[in-house]
Design a protein around this motif. Structure first.
Motif, PDB file in Angstrom:
ATOM      1  N   VAL A  91       0.840  -1.199   0.000  1.00  0.00           N
ATOM      2  CA  VAL A  91       0.000   0.000   0.000  1.00  0.00           C
ATOM      3  C   VAL A  91       0.877   1.251   0.000  1.00  0.00           C
ATOM      4  O   VAL A  91       0.607   2.216  -0.710  1.00  0.00           O
ATOM      5  N   VAL A  92       1.963   1.227   0.751  1.00  0.00           N
ATOM      6  CA  VAL A  92       2.859   2.388   0.813  1.00  0.00           C
ATOM      7  C   VAL A  92       3.478   2.656  -0.552  1.00  0.00           C
ATOM      8  O   VAL A  92       3.522   3.801  -1.013  1.00  0.00           O
ATOM      9  N   ALA A  93       3.932   1.615  -1.246  1.00  0.00           N
ATOM     10  CA  ALA A  93       4.520   1.799  -2.573  1.00  0.00           C
ATOM     11  C   ALA A  93       3.480   2.321  -3.558  1.00  0.00           C
ATOM     12  O   ALA A  93       3.781   3.174  -4.395  1.00  0.00           O
ATOM     13  N   HIS A  94       2.256   1.840  -3.451  1.00  0.00           N
ATOM     14  CA  HIS A  94       1.182   2.317  -4.329  1.00  0.00           C
ATOM     15  C   HIS A  94       0.888   3.790  -4.082  1.00  0.00           C
ATOM     16  O   HIS A  94       0.719   4.564  -5.017  1.00  0.00           O
ATOM     17  N   VAL A  95       0.838   4.192  -2.820  1.00  0.00           N
ATOM     18  CA  VAL A  95       0.586   5.592  -2.473  1.00  0.00           C
ATOM     19  C   VAL A  95       1.710   6.471  -3.007  1.00  0.00           C
ATOM     20  O   VAL A  95       1.464   7.544  -3.564  1.00  0.00           O
ATOM     21  N   LEU A  96       2.949   6.026  -2.881  1.00  0.00           N
ATOM     22  CA  LEU A  96       4.076   6.810  -3.386  1.00  0.00           C
ATOM     23  C   LEU A  96       4.040   6.916  -4.910  1.00  0.00           C
ATOM     24  O   LEU A  96       4.380   7.960  -5.477  1.00  0.00           O
TER      25      LEU A  96
ATOM     26  N   PHE B  79     -11.569  15.908  -3.831  1.00  0.00           N
ATOM     27  CA  PHE B  79     -12.012  14.579  -3.408  1.00  0.00           C
ATOM     28  C   PHE B  79     -11.635  13.499  -4.422  1.00  0.00           C
ATOM     29  O   PHE B  79     -11.368  12.355  -4.057  1.00  0.00           O
ATOM     30  N   THR B  80     -11.568  13.859  -5.707  1.00  0.00           N
ATOM     31  CA  THR B  80     -11.096  12.918  -6.721  1.00  0.00           C
ATOM     32  C   THR B  80      -9.630  12.572  -6.490  1.00  0.00           C
ATOM     33  O   THR B  80      -9.224  11.415  -6.612  1.00  0.00           O
ATOM     34  N   GLY B  81      -8.830  13.578  -6.141  1.00  0.00           N
ATOM     35  CA  GLY B  81      -7.414  13.332  -5.839  1.00  0.00           C
ATOM     36  C   GLY B  81      -7.238  12.421  -4.649  1.00  0.00           C
ATOM     37  O   GLY B  81      -6.399  11.509  -4.664  1.00  0.00           O
ATOM     38  N   ILE B  82      -8.030  12.631  -3.603  1.00  0.00           N
ATOM     39  CA  ILE B  82      -7.957  11.765  -2.426  1.00  0.00           C
ATOM     40  C   ILE B  82      -8.348  10.337  -2.804  1.00  0.00           C
ATOM     41  O   ILE B  82      -7.690   9.375  -2.406  1.00  0.00           O
ATOM     42  N   LYS B  83      -9.402  10.189  -3.591  1.00  0.00           N
ATOM     43  CA  LYS B  83      -9.849   8.851  -4.015  1.00  0.00           C
ATOM     44  C   LYS B  83      -8.778   8.159  -4.847  1.00  0.00           C
ATOM     45  O   LYS B  83      -8.502   6.971  -4.669  1.00  0.00           O
TER      46      LYS B  83
ATOM     47  N   PHE C 209       2.440  11.965  -7.218  1.00  0.00           N
ATOM     48  CA  PHE C 209       2.567  13.097  -8.139  1.00  0.00           C
ATOM     49  C   PHE C 209       1.230  13.407  -8.826  1.00  0.00           C
ATOM     50  O   PHE C 209       0.894  14.567  -9.036  1.00  0.00           O
ATOM     51  N   VAL C 210       0.471  12.374  -9.150  1.00  0.00           N
ATOM     52  CA  VAL C 210      -0.867  12.598  -9.721  1.00  0.00           C
ATOM     53  C   VAL C 210      -1.745  13.287  -8.683  1.00  0.00           C
ATOM     54  O   VAL C 210      -2.465  14.242  -8.980  1.00  0.00           O
ATOM     55  N   PHE C 211      -1.665  12.801  -7.456  1.00  0.00           N
ATOM     56  CA  PHE C 211      -2.422  13.392  -6.352  1.00  0.00           C
ATOM     57  C   PHE C 211      -2.030  14.856  -6.144  1.00  0.00           C
ATOM     58  O   PHE C 211      -2.889  15.736  -6.056  1.00  0.00           O
ATOM     59  N   ALA C 212      -0.727  15.142  -6.097  1.00  0.00           N
ATOM     60  CA  ALA C 212      -0.249  16.509  -5.864  1.00  0.00           C
ATOM     61  C   ALA C 212      -0.703  17.450  -6.986  1.00  0.00           C
ATOM     62  O   ALA C 212      -1.117  18.582  -6.730  1.00  0.00           O
TER      63      ALA C 212
ATOM     64  N   THR D 138      -3.371  17.093  -8.923  1.00  0.00           N
ATOM     65  CA  THR D 138      -4.816  17.285  -8.804  1.00  0.00           C
ATOM     66  C   THR D 138      -5.147  18.273  -7.699  1.00  0.00           C
ATOM     67  O   THR D 138      -5.994  19.162  -7.872  1.00  0.00           O
ATOM     68  N   ILE D 139      -4.477  18.157  -6.563  1.00  0.00           N
ATOM     69  CA  ILE D 139      -4.713  19.068  -5.444  1.00  0.00           C
ATOM     70  C   ILE D 139      -4.286  20.491  -5.814  1.00  0.00           C
ATOM     71  O   ILE D 139      -4.976  21.457  -5.478  1.00  0.00           O
ATOM     72  N   LEU D 140      -3.168  20.629  -6.516  1.00  0.00           N
ATOM     73  CA  LEU D 140      -2.702  21.954  -6.935  1.00  0.00           C
ATOM     74  C   LEU D 140      -3.730  22.629  -7.852  1.00  0.00           C
ATOM     75  O   LEU D 140      -4.049  23.812  -7.673  1.00  0.00           O
ATOM     76  N   ILE D 141      -4.274  21.893  -8.806  1.00  0.00           N
ATOM     77  CA  ILE D 141      -5.301  22.445  -9.697  1.00  0.00           C
ATOM     78  C   ILE D 141      -6.554  22.800  -8.897  1.00  0.00           C
ATOM     79  O   ILE D 141      -7.187  23.838  -9.137  1.00  0.00           O
ATOM     80  N   ALA D 142      -6.912  21.965  -7.919  1.00  0.00           N
ATOM     81  CA  ALA D 142      -8.082  22.245  -7.084  1.00  0.00           C
ATOM     82  C   ALA D 142      -7.886  23.538  -6.298  1.00  0.00           C
ATOM     83  O   ALA D 142      -8.820  24.338  -6.159  1.00  0.00           O
ATOM     84  N   ILE D 143      -6.683  23.769  -5.795  1.00  0.00           N
ATOM     85  CA  ILE D 143      -6.403  24.998  -5.038  1.00  0.00           C
ATOM     86  C   ILE D 143      -6.513  26.222  -5.947  1.00  0.00           C
ATOM     87  O   ILE D 143      -7.092  27.246  -5.566  1.00  0.00           O
TER      88      ILE D 143
END
Length: 109
Positions: free
Chosen positions: A18-23, A55-59, A27-30, A32-37
């Motif tokens: 799970v940790v490797a998957h999250v890592l 919420f899409t980025g978190i998912k 970058f995709v998450f970051a 998405t969050i940057l665009i949301a901000i």
């Protein structure tokens, strides 16, 4: 004289923790969050779109990875990686049609 079907074994590439998957998805998450901000600075419509993207980025960060199979092509032995959800595919090197059976790639004549 009957022709013998050619097949090779394939293995799942789904053993990451799970940790490797999250890592991997960080970058995709970051992004998405940057665009949301940035969208949050636009009144009303931006707030709505920003919340959806947040919420899409978190998912995406915590969603399960697609299962991938890897193994050699039965015809030319080229290393192949393919989504496990498909029934068959064409080899990128020799263009032969390959179907996925449990635990193996099988060549279609």
């Amino acid at each position: 004289m009957q022709e013998e079907k050619q097949s090779t074994s394939c293995v799942s590439d789904y053993k990451k923790s799970v940790v490797a998957h999250v890592l991997d998805n960080f970058f995709v998450f970051a992004g998405t969050i940057l665009i949301a901000i940035v969208l949050a600075f636009i009144p009303y419509v931006g707030w709505f779109l920003g919340l959806i993207l947040f919420f899409t980025g978190i998912k995406m960060l915590f969603s399960k990875r697609t299962k991938v199979l890897k193994g050699p092509c039965p015809k030319c032995a080229t290393a192949v990686r393919v989504n496990a959800d498909v029934a068959g595919f064409n080899c990128p090197a020799c263009s032969k049609r390959i179907i996925i059976k449990p635990g193996q790639f099988e060549l279609v004549d």
